[in-house]
Write an enzyme that holds these catalytic residues in place. Structure first.
Site, PDB file in Angstrom:
ATOM      1  N   LYS A 269      37.159  46.094  44.900  1.00  0.00           N
ATOM      2  CA  LYS A 269      38.206  45.125  45.083  1.00  0.00           C
ATOM      3  C   LYS A 269      38.589  44.496  43.755  1.00  0.00           C
ATOM      4  O   LYS A 269      39.660  43.912  43.610  1.00  0.00           O
ATOM      5  CB  LYS A 269      37.756  44.022  46.037  1.00  0.00           C
ATOM      6  CG  LYS A 269      37.375  44.518  47.408  1.00  0.00           C
ATOM      7  CD  LYS A 269      36.827  43.397  48.267  1.00  0.00           C
ATOM      8  CE  LYS A 269      36.356  43.986  49.583  1.00  0.00           C
ATOM      9  NZ  LYS A 269      35.552  43.051  50.354  1.00  0.00           N
ATOM     10  N   GLY A 270      37.722  44.602  42.780  1.00  0.00           N
ATOM     11  CA  GLY A 270      37.869  43.868  41.534  1.00  0.00           C
ATOM     12  C   GLY A 270      39.109  44.147  40.722  1.00  0.00           C
ATOM     13  O   GLY A 270      39.628  43.259  40.049  1.00  0.00           O
TER      14      GLY A 270
ATOM     15  N   ASP B 298      30.645  48.522  32.930  1.00  0.00           N
ATOM     16  CA  ASP B 298      29.317  47.975  32.685  1.00  0.00           C
ATOM     17  C   ASP B 298      28.368  49.138  32.383  1.00  0.00           C
ATOM     18  O   ASP B 298      28.379  49.662  31.282  1.00  0.00           O
ATOM     19  CB  ASP B 298      28.899  47.184  33.935  1.00  0.00           C
ATOM     20  CG  ASP B 298      27.703  46.285  33.726  1.00  0.00           C
ATOM     21  OD1 ASP B 298      26.863  46.588  32.879  1.00  0.00           O
ATOM     22  OD2 ASP B 298      27.599  45.274  34.446  1.00  0.00           O
TER      23      ASP B 298
ATOM     24  N   LYS C   6      31.669  45.986  28.722  1.00  0.00           N
ATOM     25  CA  LYS C   6      30.366  45.447  28.327  1.00  0.00           C
ATOM     26  C   LYS C   6      29.537  46.592  27.746  1.00  0.00           C
ATOM     27  O   LYS C   6      28.681  47.149  28.430  1.00  0.00           O
ATOM     28  CB  LYS C   6      29.650  44.913  29.566  1.00  0.00           C
ATOM     29  CG  LYS C   6      29.528  43.434  29.658  1.00  0.00           C
ATOM     30  CD  LYS C   6      28.487  43.081  30.694  1.00  0.00           C
ATOM     31  CE  LYS C   6      29.130  42.403  31.859  1.00  0.00           C
ATOM     32  NZ  LYS C   6      28.139  41.940  32.844  1.00  0.00           N
TER      33      LYS C   6
ATOM     34  N   PHE D 206      27.124  37.815  33.039  1.00  0.00           N
ATOM     35  CA  PHE D 206      27.711  38.075  34.349  1.00  0.00           C
ATOM     36  C   PHE D 206      28.985  37.247  34.454  1.00  0.00           C
ATOM     37  O   PHE D 206      28.943  36.026  34.373  1.00  0.00           O
ATOM     38  CB  PHE D 206      26.742  37.741  35.480  1.00  0.00           C
ATOM     39  CG  PHE D 206      27.233  38.217  36.808  1.00  0.00           C
ATOM     40  CD1 PHE D 206      27.046  39.541  37.188  1.00  0.00           C
ATOM     41  CD2 PHE D 206      27.923  37.378  37.663  1.00  0.00           C
ATOM     42  CE1 PHE D 206      27.525  40.012  38.405  1.00  0.00           C
ATOM     43  CE2 PHE D 206      28.406  37.826  38.881  1.00  0.00           C
ATOM     44  CZ  PHE D 206      28.205  39.149  39.252  1.00  0.00           C
ATOM     45  N   VAL D 207      30.125  37.930  34.607  1.00  0.00           N
ATOM     46  CA  VAL D 207      31.420  37.259  34.575  1.00  0.00           C
ATOM     47  C   VAL D 207      32.095  37.261  35.942  1.00  0.00           C
ATOM     48  O   VAL D 207      31.853  38.146  36.763  1.00  0.00           O
ATOM     49  CB  VAL D 207      32.357  37.898  33.517  1.00  0.00           C
ATOM     50  CG1 VAL D 207      31.858  37.598  32.119  1.00  0.00           C
ATOM     51  CG2 VAL D 207      32.506  39.386  33.723  1.00  0.00           C
TER      52      VAL D 207
ATOM     53  N   ASP E 244      33.806  39.088  40.921  1.00  0.00           N
ATOM     54  CA  ASP E 244      33.208  38.156  41.874  1.00  0.00           C
ATOM     55  C   ASP E 244      31.707  38.032  41.705  1.00  0.00           C
ATOM     56  O   ASP E 244      31.064  38.827  41.023  1.00  0.00           O
ATOM     57  CB  ASP E 244      33.500  38.627  43.299  1.00  0.00           C
ATOM     58  CG  ASP E 244      32.686  39.856  43.676  1.00  0.00           C
ATOM     59  OD1 ASP E 244      31.857  39.764  44.596  1.00  0.00           O
ATOM     60  OD2 ASP E 244      32.879  40.910  43.044  1.00  0.00           O
TER      61      ASP E 244
ATOM     62  N   ARG F  79      36.845  35.416  42.730  1.00  0.00           N
ATOM     63  CA  ARG F  79      37.827  36.423  42.324  1.00  0.00           C
ATOM     64  C   ARG F  79      39.157  35.780  41.925  1.00  0.00           C
ATOM     65  O   ARG F  79      39.862  36.296  41.072  1.00  0.00           O
ATOM     66  CB  ARG F  79      38.106  37.410  43.469  1.00  0.00           C
ATOM     67  CG  ARG F  79      37.006  38.368  43.770  1.00  0.00           C
ATOM     68  CD  ARG F  79      37.493  39.393  44.797  1.00  0.00           C
ATOM     69  NE  ARG F  79      36.394  40.142  45.366  1.00  0.00           N
ATOM     70  CZ  ARG F  79      35.816  41.187  44.802  1.00  0.00           C
ATOM     71  NH1 ARG F  79      36.218  41.602  43.628  1.00  0.00           N
ATOM     72  NH2 ARG F  79      34.827  41.816  45.393  1.00  0.00           N
TER      73      ARG F  79
END
Length: 173
Positions: free
Chosen positions: A41-42, A101, A129, A150-151, A157, A163
């Site tokens: 979903k990001g 990531d 990252k 952790f963003v 989210d 979000r």
């Protein structure tokens, strides 16, 4: 208890960088149609803002793939829960991701989608990252390179929260 969110990248900086990325994609794909695949979903916030700023014709599709679940670190297992709605054969494809990531998810996607015979396939991400990379991924374009934190925000989210923040933030302890 409500978490305190610190700003890592401001809304203005995010918007300016997305506009630059849209211009670069317009130049690269002039005279073509780009088929963007957003990773749910990001990537939704980033992909919508990016395509809204582009002049190049764009078609969209979505996939749901993850290696996180509700945690804050990769499980190492890639799970495909929604595949594409249409064929990508012969299309110029851009995979749009919110964050790169470990590389597990995107490496898996590039290999799987590459086997479906697109004319081209490139990966863009809002955030990278590199310190967390386990599997190399060839990125075409990156919005920002960030430290190993952790963003949240702009589609990213923490257990489905945050979000909708218009900036990239970090949860402060």
């Amino acid at each position: 208890m409500k978490e305190k969110i610190g700003v890592l990248i401001s809304e203005d900086k995010v918007n300016a960088r997305i506009a630059e990325m849209a211009q670069a994609l317009d130049k690269e794909y002039e005279g073509k149609t780009v088929h963007m695949i957003g990773i749910l979903k990001g990537s939704v916030f980033f992909m919508c803002e990016l395509t809204r700023r582009m002049k190049t014709p764009v078609t969209l599709d979505f996939m749901s793939v993850s290696s996180y679940g509700n945690g804050t670190s990769s499980s190492g297992i890639v799970k495909l829960s929604k595949d594409l709605d249409e064929s990508i054969e012969g299309k110029d494809v851009i995979i749009v991701e919110d964050i790169l990531d470990s590389g597990r998810t995107l490496s898996y996607l590039v290999e799987m989608l590459g086997s479906r015979k697109p004319a081209s396939i490139k990966v863009i991400t809002l955030l990278d990252k590199p310190e967390r990379r386990v599997i190399p991924v060839d990125l075409y374009m990156t919005g920002f390179t960030i430290p190993d934190r952790f963003v949240v925000g702009y589609g990213l989210d923490c257990a489905q929260k945050y979000r909708n923040l218009p900036y990239i933030g970090v949860i402060e302890q």
